[in-house]
Design a protein around this motif. Sequence first.
Motif, PDB file in Angstrom:
ATOM      1  N   PHE A  59       0.839  -1.211   0.000  1.00  0.00           N
ATOM      2  CA  PHE A  59       0.000   0.000   0.000  1.00  0.00           C
ATOM      3  C   PHE A  59       0.866   1.250   0.000  1.00  0.00           C
ATOM      4  O   PHE A  59       2.015   1.236   0.465  1.00  0.00           O
ATOM      5  CB  PHE A  59      -0.960   0.028   1.202  1.00  0.00           C
ATOM      6  N   GLU A  60       0.297   2.306  -0.599  1.00  0.00           N
ATOM      7  CA  GLU A  60       0.895   3.651  -0.538  1.00  0.00           C
ATOM      8  C   GLU A  60      -0.112   4.509   0.224  1.00  0.00           C
ATOM      9  O   GLU A  60      -1.307   4.479  -0.103  1.00  0.00           O
ATOM     10  CB  GLU A  60       1.044   4.238  -1.953  1.00  0.00           C
ATOM     11  N   GLN A  61       0.331   5.229   1.220  1.00  0.00           N
ATOM     12  CA  GLN A  61      -0.600   6.048   2.018  1.00  0.00           C
ATOM     13  C   GLN A  61      -0.161   7.493   1.958  1.00  0.00           C
ATOM     14  O   GLN A  61       1.038   7.792   2.049  1.00  0.00           O
ATOM     15  CB  GLN A  61      -0.586   5.554   3.472  1.00  0.00           C
ATOM     16  N   GLU A  62      -1.150   8.388   1.764  1.00  0.00           N
ATOM     17  CA  GLU A  62      -0.804   9.813   1.742  1.00  0.00           C
ATOM     18  C   GLU A  62      -1.881  10.567   2.508  1.00  0.00           C
ATOM     19  O   GLU A  62      -3.075  10.289   2.331  1.00  0.00           O
ATOM     20  CB  GLU A  62      -0.761  10.305   0.288  1.00  0.00           C
ATOM     21  N   GLN A  63      -1.456  11.441   3.407  1.00  0.00           N
ATOM     22  CA  GLN A  63      -2.440  12.246   4.141  1.00  0.00           C
ATOM     23  C   GLN A  63      -2.384  13.678   3.622  1.00  0.00           C
ATOM     24  O   GLN A  63      -1.281  14.248   3.511  1.00  0.00           O
ATOM     25  CB  GLN A  63      -2.137  12.216   5.634  1.00  0.00           C
ATOM     26  N   SER A 119       4.550   4.070   3.098  1.00  0.00           N
ATOM     27  CA  SER A 119       4.137   2.896   2.318  1.00  0.00           C
ATOM     28  C   SER A 119       4.515   1.640   3.083  1.00  0.00           C
ATOM     29  O   SER A 119       5.321   1.695   4.031  1.00  0.00           O
ATOM     30  CB  SER A 119       4.841   2.914   0.960  1.00  0.00           C
ATOM     31  N   GLY A 120       3.922   0.514   2.651  1.00  0.00           N
ATOM     32  CA  GLY A 120       4.235  -0.720   3.362  1.00  0.00           C
ATOM     33  C   GLY A 120       3.418  -1.883   2.843  1.00  0.00           C
ATOM     34  O   GLY A 120       2.993  -1.884   1.679  1.00  0.00           O
ATOM     35  N   THR A 121       3.220  -2.885   3.705  1.00  0.00           N
ATOM     36  CA  THR A 121       2.485  -4.088   3.273  1.00  0.00           C
ATOM     37  C   THR A 121       1.304  -4.332   4.202  1.00  0.00           C
ATOM     38  O   THR A 121       1.324  -3.931   5.375  1.00  0.00           O
ATOM     39  CB  THR A 121       3.401  -5.331   3.347  1.00  0.00           C
ATOM     40  N   PHE A 122       0.292  -4.955   3.650  1.00  0.00           N
ATOM     41  CA  PHE A 122      -0.948  -5.212   4.415  1.00  0.00           C
ATOM     42  C   PHE A 122      -1.316  -6.679   4.236  1.00  0.00           C
ATOM     43  O   PHE A 122      -1.318  -7.198   3.117  1.00  0.00           O
ATOM     44  CB  PHE A 122      -2.059  -4.318   3.865  1.00  0.00           C
ATOM     45  N   LEU A 123      -1.557  -7.347   5.351  1.00  0.00           N
ATOM     46  CA  LEU A 123      -2.017  -8.749   5.313  1.00  0.00           C
ATOM     47  C   LEU A 123      -3.340  -8.825   6.057  1.00  0.00           C
ATOM     48  O   LEU A 123      -3.532  -8.133   7.067  1.00  0.00           O
ATOM     49  CB  LEU A 123      -0.997  -9.655   6.029  1.00  0.00           C
ATOM     50  N   LEU A 124      -4.211  -9.647   5.537  1.00  0.00           N
ATOM     51  CA  LEU A 124      -5.537  -9.776   6.160  1.00  0.00           C
ATOM     52  C   LEU A 124      -5.904 -11.249   6.246  1.00  0.00           C
ATOM     53  O   LEU A 124      -5.662 -12.011   5.300  1.00  0.00           O
ATOM     54  CB  LEU A 124      -6.556  -9.064   5.263  1.00  0.00           C
ATOM     55  N   SER A 125      -6.464 -11.657   7.395  1.00  0.00           N
ATOM     56  CA  SER A 125      -6.970 -13.030   7.494  1.00  0.00           C
ATOM     57  C   SER A 125      -8.280 -12.928   8.262  1.00  0.00           C
ATOM     58  O   SER A 125      -8.297 -12.548   9.444  1.00  0.00           O
ATOM     59  CB  SER A 125      -5.961 -13.902   8.240  1.00  0.00           C
ATOM     60  N   ARG A 126      -9.351 -13.133   7.540  1.00  0.00           N
ATOM     61  CA  ARG A 126     -10.676 -12.965   8.152  1.00  0.00           C
ATOM     62  C   ARG A 126     -10.859 -13.955   9.265  1.00  0.00           C
ATOM     63  O   ARG A 126     -10.267 -15.038   9.222  1.00  0.00           O
ATOM     64  CB  ARG A 126     -11.739 -13.173   7.051  1.00  0.00           C
ATOM     65  N   PRO A 127     -11.650 -13.681  10.324  1.00  0.00           N
ATOM     66  CA  PRO A 127     -12.482 -12.468  10.376  1.00  0.00           C
ATOM     67  C   PRO A 127     -11.770 -11.235  10.916  1.00  0.00           C
ATOM     68  O   PRO A 127     -12.093 -10.125  10.537  1.00  0.00           O
ATOM     69  CB  PRO A 127     -13.626 -12.854  11.326  1.00  0.00           C
ATOM     70  N   ASP A 128     -10.781 -11.334  11.763  1.00  0.00           N
ATOM     71  CA  ASP A 128     -10.299 -10.060  12.346  1.00  0.00           C
ATOM     72  C   ASP A 128      -8.803 -10.061  12.621  1.00  0.00           C
ATOM     73  O   ASP A 128      -8.351  -9.410  13.563  1.00  0.00           O
ATOM     74  CB  ASP A 128     -11.086  -9.748  13.636  1.00  0.00           C
ATOM     75  N   ASP A 162     -12.688  -5.059  -9.894  1.00  0.00           N
ATOM     76  CA  ASP A 162     -12.916  -6.517  -9.969  1.00  0.00           C
ATOM     77  C   ASP A 162     -13.238  -7.077  -8.586  1.00  0.00           C
ATOM     78  O   ASP A 162     -12.645  -8.061  -8.152  1.00  0.00           O
ATOM     79  CB  ASP A 162     -11.665  -7.254 -10.524  1.00  0.00           C
ATOM     80  N   GLN A 163     -14.095  -6.400  -7.896  1.00  0.00           N
ATOM     81  CA  GLN A 163     -14.614  -6.833  -6.580  1.00  0.00           C
ATOM     82  C   GLN A 163     -13.525  -6.964  -5.531  1.00  0.00           C
ATOM     83  O   GLN A 163     -13.629  -7.756  -4.597  1.00  0.00           O
ATOM     84  CB  GLN A 163     -15.373  -8.162  -6.733  1.00  0.00           C
ATOM     85  N   VAL A 164     -12.455  -6.172  -5.685  1.00  0.00           N
ATOM     86  CA  VAL A 164     -11.388  -6.191  -4.666  1.00  0.00           C
ATOM     87  C   VAL A 164     -11.040  -4.739  -4.338  1.00  0.00           C
ATOM     88  O   VAL A 164     -10.887  -3.912  -5.255  1.00  0.00           O
ATOM     89  CB  VAL A 164     -10.136  -6.923  -5.200  1.00  0.00           C
ATOM     90  N   PRO A 165     -10.952  -4.369  -3.054  1.00  0.00           N
ATOM     91  CA  PRO A 165     -10.625  -2.974  -2.708  1.00  0.00           C
ATOM     92  C   PRO A 165      -9.287  -2.556  -3.315  1.00  0.00           C
ATOM     93  O   PRO A 165      -8.294  -3.279  -3.193  1.00  0.00           O
ATOM     94  CB  PRO A 165     -10.539  -2.997  -1.185  1.00  0.00           C
ATOM     95  N   SER A 166      -9.299  -1.422  -3.989  1.00  0.00           N
ATOM     96  CA  SER A 166      -8.068  -0.943  -4.620  1.00  0.00           C
ATOM     97  C   SER A 166      -7.660   0.404  -4.023  1.00  0.00           C
ATOM     98  O   SER A 166      -6.488   0.697  -3.872  1.00  0.00           O
ATOM     99  CB  SER A 166      -8.349  -0.799  -6.126  1.00  0.00           C
ATOM    100  N   VAL A 167      -8.683   1.237  -3.647  1.00  0.00           N
ATOM    101  CA  VAL A 167      -8.378   2.562  -3.077  1.00  0.00           C
ATOM    102  C   VAL A 167      -9.275   2.776  -1.865  1.00  0.00           C
ATOM    103  O   VAL A 167     -10.431   2.361  -1.855  1.00  0.00           O
ATOM    104  CB  VAL A 167      -8.646   3.671  -4.129  1.00  0.00           C
ATOM    105  N   MET A 168      -8.710   3.394  -0.857  1.00  0.00           N
ATOM    106  CA  MET A 168      -9.500   3.724   0.334  1.00  0.00           C
ATOM    107  C   MET A 168      -9.246   5.196   0.655  1.00  0.00           C
ATOM    108  O   MET A 168      -8.096   5.649   0.623  1.00  0.00           O
ATOM    109  CB  MET A 168      -9.029   2.833   1.499  1.00  0.00           C
ATOM    110  N   SER A 222      -1.727  -2.290  -4.067  1.00  0.00           N
ATOM    111  CA  SER A 222      -1.193  -2.847  -5.321  1.00  0.00           C
ATOM    112  C   SER A 222      -0.646  -4.236  -5.013  1.00  0.00           C
ATOM    113  O   SER A 222      -0.551  -4.632  -3.841  1.00  0.00           O
ATOM    114  CB  SER A 222      -0.080  -1.942  -5.865  1.00  0.00           C
ATOM    115  N   ASP A 223      -0.258  -4.963  -6.087  1.00  0.00           N
ATOM    116  CA  ASP A 223       0.241  -6.337  -5.920  1.00  0.00           C
ATOM    117  C   ASP A 223      -0.689  -7.136  -5.004  1.00  0.00           C
ATOM    118  O   ASP A 223      -0.236  -7.776  -4.064  1.00  0.00           O
ATOM    119  CB  ASP A 223       1.648  -6.373  -5.285  1.00  0.00           C
ATOM    120  N   ILE A 224      -1.974  -7.060  -5.277  1.00  0.00           N
ATOM    121  CA  ILE A 224      -2.946  -7.724  -4.382  1.00  0.00           C
ATOM    122  C   ILE A 224      -2.977  -9.214  -4.701  1.00  0.00           C
ATOM    123  O   ILE A 224      -3.082  -9.594  -5.881  1.00  0.00           O
ATOM    124  CB  ILE A 224      -4.360  -7.115  -4.576  1.00  0.00           C
ATOM    125  N   GLU A 225      -2.826 -10.045  -3.669  1.00  0.00           N
ATOM    126  CA  GLU A 225      -2.934 -11.499  -3.846  1.00  0.00           C
ATOM    127  C   GLU A 225      -4.117 -11.971  -3.020  1.00  0.00           C
ATOM    128  O   GLU A 225      -4.208 -11.626  -1.826  1.00  0.00           O
ATOM    129  CB  GLU A 225      -1.631 -12.150  -3.355  1.00  0.00           C
TER     130      GLU A 225
END
Lengths: 192, 192
Positions: free
Chosen positions: B20-24, B36-45, B137-143, B158-161
């Motif tokens: 991810f790239e983050q800008e305020q 910037s950095g990396t984001f990992l998610l494993s549902r549910p929380d 394509d049903q995947v979050p790209s921008v927040m 980016s580089d979403i797996e």
Amino acid sequence: CAIIRKPAETEAGVVDAAAWAEHKNELADFSIWSLQGRVATGQLLGWTGNLSWRQQGEDFDVRLSGPLGAGGFRAKGSLDDVVVIQTKDERFVTTEPDILVERTLGWTFPLEPLRFWARGLPAPGGYDRISVDAQGRMISLEQKGWALSFPDYIEPENAPAVPRRIVLDNGETRIRLVVDRWFDIDGVSRAN
Amino acid sequence: DGVGDLEAFYNNVDSLSAQFEQEQKDDSGQTLQQASGTFLLSRPDRFRWEYTAPYQQVIVSDGETFRFYDVDLAQVTIRSIDATLQATPALLLTGGAALEDAFNIVSAGRRDGMSWVRLTPRADDTDFQEVRLGLKDQVPSVMELDDNLGQTTHIRFSDIELNPTLDESRFTLDIPDDVEVVDGRGMNGQGR
């Protein structure tokens, strides 16, 4: 600005008075700057967050936000009138922002003097003790009840050396500040 | 439409990894913070939100606690999930019932090749005024997160797996011993 440019006389704790005087002059002319950094306080109410600071002459816009941009406060204004914004409907105009900020955060964030400390300068109004190295960089300072140390400096483009890390302690609150980026820098350039 | 795509995302995706790239930015469009950095998610929380530049910060949730470690500042803050997760973008991507309780969710048309969703918090003391999620394509790209103080955080993935196998250890934090640990479990949010 309140820095009186008098000839550099020797002062306790200042290794090279001339280097310190010259560095102070450069920093004093530094009227437009912004920084991006991070802040952590220890003790009970441990808090970590991001600090954004935009300074244009006397006007400043300071934002302290928690991780992922949540919480904290925003203080905008100039010396005598500051608007401290906590949430969208809580805005307060004040001449003493530090008190209001403390109520918001629960710990003291010395907003007013930090405008000078962040650049590596003592705030106006005298100080108890100072130490300045041979390159004219302030290494430690005791002022307004705070003990500060400036363990490392960075040299951003077209700007004098400024602190990269600052530790502040007033006996109750211990704050560590790391500056990641100085930008939008525009001081008065003097031919020297 | 947006909401349909977001629901499809929650149904089809159990785990995710991305850069991810983050800008305020502030209300005048000035950039305040970049990271910037990396984001990992494993549902549910469970999630890991790790900044790698310009500073190192790791935010992990193992489902019960939320650990925030700033490497430079050598501090780890621990909070219970309910106190903080509610107010972070991470909740948006973990989704589920908690999201519907916390936010009013509506489709917000298409732009920039994405279908958008607008989320407005039901409670009024949250840290964000509005969150917008752009899905490709049903995947979050921008927040995009508008906080209460006139600041917007833009995050681009980016580089979403999708559905990678993620080792449990990625959602825990091994805390070095010379780091200050501030355990705020059971406290409500940060320094409020």
